[in-house]
Design a protein around this motif. Sequence first.
Motif, PDB file in Angstrom:
ATOM      1  N   VAL A  17      61.268  11.753  -2.443  1.00 53.31           N
ATOM      2  CA  VAL A  17      62.718  11.663  -2.257  1.00 53.31           C
ATOM      3  C   VAL A  17      63.405  12.844  -2.947  1.00 53.31           C
ATOM      4  O   VAL A  17      64.379  13.400  -2.432  1.00 53.31           O
ATOM      5  CB  VAL A  17      63.267  10.313  -2.764  1.00 53.31           C
ATOM      6  N   MET A  18      62.878  13.266  -4.085  1.00 49.26           N
ATOM      7  CA  MET A  18      63.463  14.401  -4.807  1.00 49.26           C
ATOM      8  C   MET A  18      63.397  15.687  -3.983  1.00 49.26           C
ATOM      9  O   MET A  18      64.281  16.533  -4.088  1.00 49.26           O
ATOM     10  CB  MET A  18      62.783  14.596  -6.164  1.00 49.26           C
ATOM     11  N   ILE A  19      62.384  15.831  -3.153  1.00 49.69           N
ATOM     12  CA  ILE A  19      62.295  17.005  -2.274  1.00 49.69           C
ATOM     13  C   ILE A  19      63.461  16.987  -1.284  1.00 49.69           C
ATOM     14  O   ILE A  19      64.129  18.003  -1.060  1.00 49.69           O
ATOM     15  CB  ILE A  19      60.930  17.045  -1.550  1.00 49.69           C
ATOM     16  N   VAL A  20      63.731  15.823  -0.706  1.00 50.32           N
ATOM     17  CA  VAL A  20      64.856  15.659   0.217  1.00 50.32           C
ATOM     18  C   VAL A  20      66.170  15.909  -0.519  1.00 50.32           C
ATOM     19  O   VAL A  20      67.051  16.633  -0.028  1.00 50.32           O
ATOM     20  CB  VAL A  20      64.854  14.250   0.857  1.00 50.32           C
ATOM     21  N   GLU A  21      66.305  15.331  -1.687  1.00 54.72           N
ATOM     22  CA  GLU A  21      67.526  15.435  -2.492  1.00 54.72           C
ATOM     23  C   GLU A  21      67.847  16.897  -2.810  1.00 54.72           C
ATOM     24  O   GLU A  21      68.972  17.361  -2.600  1.00 54.72           O
ATOM     25  CB  GLU A  21      67.348  14.614  -3.774  1.00 54.72           C
ATOM     26  N   LYS A  22      66.863  17.621  -3.303  1.00 51.67           N
ATOM     27  CA  LYS A  22      67.081  19.020  -3.705  1.00 51.67           C
ATOM     28  C   LYS A  22      67.368  19.922  -2.503  1.00 51.67           C
ATOM     29  O   LYS A  22      68.110  20.895  -2.621  1.00 51.67           O
ATOM     30  CB  LYS A  22      65.881  19.538  -4.498  1.00 51.67           C
ATOM     31  N   ALA A  23      66.785  19.582  -1.356  1.00 49.91           N
ATOM     32  CA  ALA A  23      67.017  20.380  -0.148  1.00 49.91           C
ATOM     33  C   ALA A  23      68.369  20.079   0.492  1.00 49.91           C
ATOM     34  O   ALA A  23      68.839  20.848   1.336  1.00 49.91           O
ATOM     35  CB  ALA A  23      65.906  20.118   0.866  1.00 49.91           C
ATOM     36  N   SER A  24      69.006  18.971   0.081  1.00 48.79           N
ATOM     37  CA  SER A  24      70.206  18.490   0.773  1.00 48.79           C
ATOM     38  C   SER A  24      71.508  18.657   0.008  1.00 48.79           C
ATOM     39  O   SER A  24      72.570  18.720   0.630  1.00 48.79           O
ATOM     40  CB  SER A  24      70.029  17.009   1.125  1.00 48.79           C
ATOM     41  N   PHE A  25      71.459  18.695  -1.312  1.00 51.22           N
ATOM     42  CA  PHE A  25      72.691  18.653  -2.095  1.00 51.22           C
ATOM     43  C   PHE A  25      72.782  19.790  -3.099  1.00 51.22           C
ATOM     44  O   PHE A  25      71.790  20.141  -3.749  1.00 51.22           O
ATOM     45  CB  PHE A  25      72.807  17.311  -2.825  1.00 51.22           C
ATOM     46  N   HIS A  45      70.652  -0.644  -3.266  1.00 47.45           N
ATOM     47  CA  HIS A  45      69.575  -0.809  -2.291  1.00 47.45           C
ATOM     48  C   HIS A  45      69.324   0.560  -1.678  1.00 47.45           C
ATOM     49  O   HIS A  45      70.258   1.199  -1.183  1.00 47.45           O
ATOM     50  CB  HIS A  45      69.962  -1.808  -1.200  1.00 47.45           C
ATOM     51  N   TYR A  46      68.064   0.988  -1.709  1.00 49.14           N
ATOM     52  CA  TYR A  46      67.708   2.308  -1.188  1.00 49.14           C
ATOM     53  C   TYR A  46      66.608   2.177  -0.149  1.00 49.14           C
ATOM     54  O   TYR A  46      65.704   1.357  -0.302  1.00 49.14           O
ATOM     55  CB  TYR A  46      67.274   3.248  -2.323  1.00 49.14           C
ATOM     56  N   PHE A  47      66.711   2.997   0.886  1.00 50.15           N
ATOM     57  CA  PHE A  47      65.770   2.974   1.998  1.00 50.15           C
ATOM     58  C   PHE A  47      65.285   4.389   2.268  1.00 50.15           C
ATOM     59  O   PHE A  47      66.019   5.355   2.071  1.00 50.15           O
ATOM     60  CB  PHE A  47      66.434   2.411   3.250  1.00 50.15           C
ATOM     61  N   ILE A  48      64.063   4.492   2.727  1.00 43.05           N
ATOM     62  CA  ILE A  48      63.511   5.792   3.109  1.00 43.05           C
ATOM     63  C   ILE A  48      63.130   5.750   4.583  1.00 43.05           C
ATOM     64  O   ILE A  48      62.864   4.679   5.143  1.00 43.05           O
ATOM     65  CB  ILE A  48      62.311   6.218   2.225  1.00 43.05           C
ATOM     66  N   VAL A  56      61.058  11.820   4.972  1.00 45.87           N
ATOM     67  CA  VAL A  56      61.900  12.916   5.452  1.00 45.87           C
ATOM     68  C   VAL A  56      63.383  12.637   5.225  1.00 45.87           C
ATOM     69  O   VAL A  56      64.223  13.499   5.489  1.00 45.87           O
ATOM     70  CB  VAL A  56      61.633  13.238   6.935  1.00 45.87           C
ATOM     71  N   GLY A  57      63.712  11.446   4.719  1.00 43.24           N
ATOM     72  CA  GLY A  57      65.103  11.117   4.456  1.00 43.24           C
ATOM     73  C   GLY A  57      65.222   9.828   3.683  1.00 43.24           C
ATOM     74  O   GLY A  57      64.246   9.091   3.518  1.00 43.24           O
ATOM     75  N   TYR A  58      66.429   9.591   3.191  1.00 42.22           N
ATOM     76  CA  TYR A  58      66.688   8.352   2.464  1.00 42.22           C
ATOM     77  C   TYR A  58      68.173   8.030   2.517  1.00 42.22           C
ATOM     78  O   TYR A  58      69.004   8.897   2.828  1.00 42.22           O
ATOM     79  CB  TYR A  58      66.218   8.449   1.003  1.00 42.22           C
ATOM     80  N   ILE A  73      73.122   9.738   1.580  1.00 39.57           N
ATOM     81  CA  ILE A  73      72.219   9.717   2.727  1.00 39.57           C
ATOM     82  C   ILE A  73      71.826  11.164   2.990  1.00 39.57           C
ATOM     83  O   ILE A  73      72.682  12.049   2.944  1.00 39.57           O
ATOM     84  CB  ILE A  73      72.849   9.038   3.969  1.00 39.57           C
ATOM     85  N   ALA A  74      70.544  11.388   3.195  1.00 36.96           N
ATOM     86  CA  ALA A  74      70.075  12.767   3.390  1.00 36.96           C
ATOM     87  C   ALA A  74      68.807  12.775   4.230  1.00 36.96           C
ATOM     88  O   ALA A  74      67.991  11.852   4.161  1.00 36.96           O
ATOM     89  CB  ALA A  74      69.795  13.418   2.039  1.00 36.96           C
ATOM     90  N   VAL A  75      68.663  13.855   4.994  1.00 37.91           N
ATOM     91  CA  VAL A  75      67.468  14.099   5.794  1.00 37.91           C
ATOM     92  C   VAL A  75      67.055  15.544   5.523  1.00 37.91           C
ATOM     93  O   VAL A  75      67.911  16.435   5.424  1.00 37.91           O
ATOM     94  CB  VAL A  75      67.744  13.870   7.296  1.00 37.91           C
ATOM     95  N   LEU A  76      65.755  15.771   5.405  1.00 40.33           N
ATOM     96  CA  LEU A  76      65.263  17.130   5.206  1.00 40.33           C
ATOM     97  C   LEU A  76      65.838  18.063   6.279  1.00 40.33           C
ATOM     98  O   LEU A  76      65.882  17.680   7.457  1.00 40.33           O
ATOM     99  CB  LEU A  76      63.736  17.179   5.304  1.00 40.33           C
ATOM    100  N   PRO A  77      66.252  19.265   5.893  1.00 42.06           N
ATOM    101  CA  PRO A  77      66.825  20.189   6.881  1.00 42.06           C
ATOM    102  C   PRO A  77      65.949  20.393   8.119  1.00 42.06           C
ATOM    103  O   PRO A  77      66.470  20.464   9.237  1.00 42.06           O
ATOM    104  CB  PRO A  77      66.985  21.492   6.088  1.00 42.06           C
ATOM    105  N   SER A  78      64.644  20.451   7.946  1.00 39.00           N
ATOM    106  CA  SER A  78      63.750  20.685   9.090  1.00 39.00           C
ATOM    107  C   SER A  78      63.666  19.493  10.046  1.00 39.00           C
ATOM    108  O   SER A  78      63.128  19.619  11.149  1.00 39.00           O
ATOM    109  CB  SER A  78      62.348  21.067   8.597  1.00 39.00           C
ATOM    110  N   TYR A  79      64.208  18.339   9.652  1.00 39.23           N
ATOM    111  CA  TYR A  79      64.191  17.146  10.508  1.00 39.23           C
ATOM    112  C   TYR A  79      65.588  16.779  11.015  1.00 39.23           C
ATOM    113  O   TYR A  79      65.756  15.757  11.676  1.00 39.23           O
ATOM    114  CB  TYR A  79      63.581  15.955   9.770  1.00 39.23           C
ATOM    115  N   ARG A  80      66.581  17.580  10.686  1.00 43.38           N
ATOM    116  CA  ARG A  80      67.942  17.299  11.161  1.00 43.38           C
ATOM    117  C   ARG A  80      68.047  17.603  12.643  1.00 43.38           C
ATOM    118  O   ARG A  80      67.289  18.394  13.184  1.00 43.38           O
ATOM    119  CB  ARG A  80      68.954  18.105  10.345  1.00 43.38           C
TER     120      ARG A  80
END
Length: 148
Positions: A17-25, A45-48, A56-58, A73-80
Amino acid sequence: MAELVIRKMELDDIEQVMIVEKASFATPWNAAIFNQEITDNRHAHYFIIEVDKSIVGYAGIWIVMDDAQITNIAVLPSYRGMKLGEKLFQYTLQFAVKMGVTRLSLEVRESNVVAKKMYSKFGLVPGGIRKNYYTDNQEDALVMWVNL
């Protein structure tokens, strides 16, 4: 065809999730915040969302009585652009409805046209502005609401 799974976030997921977080914000949360949210915040409540067993997102939501707030809410840039954010948001909304939520809100950067368009698809409407909300550049946040 890729295997798509949406499920509750677990402590073991935080590293991915930290990979998604750092790539998104611009100002990402740290792992300790996610750990605290999952273990100590009874309202959180958190979902992936996984594609072929890779996160790839959460999404996160706080539910207090019949009100809910999307925390992030975030999704990896390569999966947007693959509608994964929509699937994750819809899943989170359905969870909120099952929990008895009648109103949901969130903040979104005023410049985030793609996100605002997606939220509008789910019936969210602008409800106000939070001036200088984002600490990285003092951008205003648009508050959006929906009655469920």
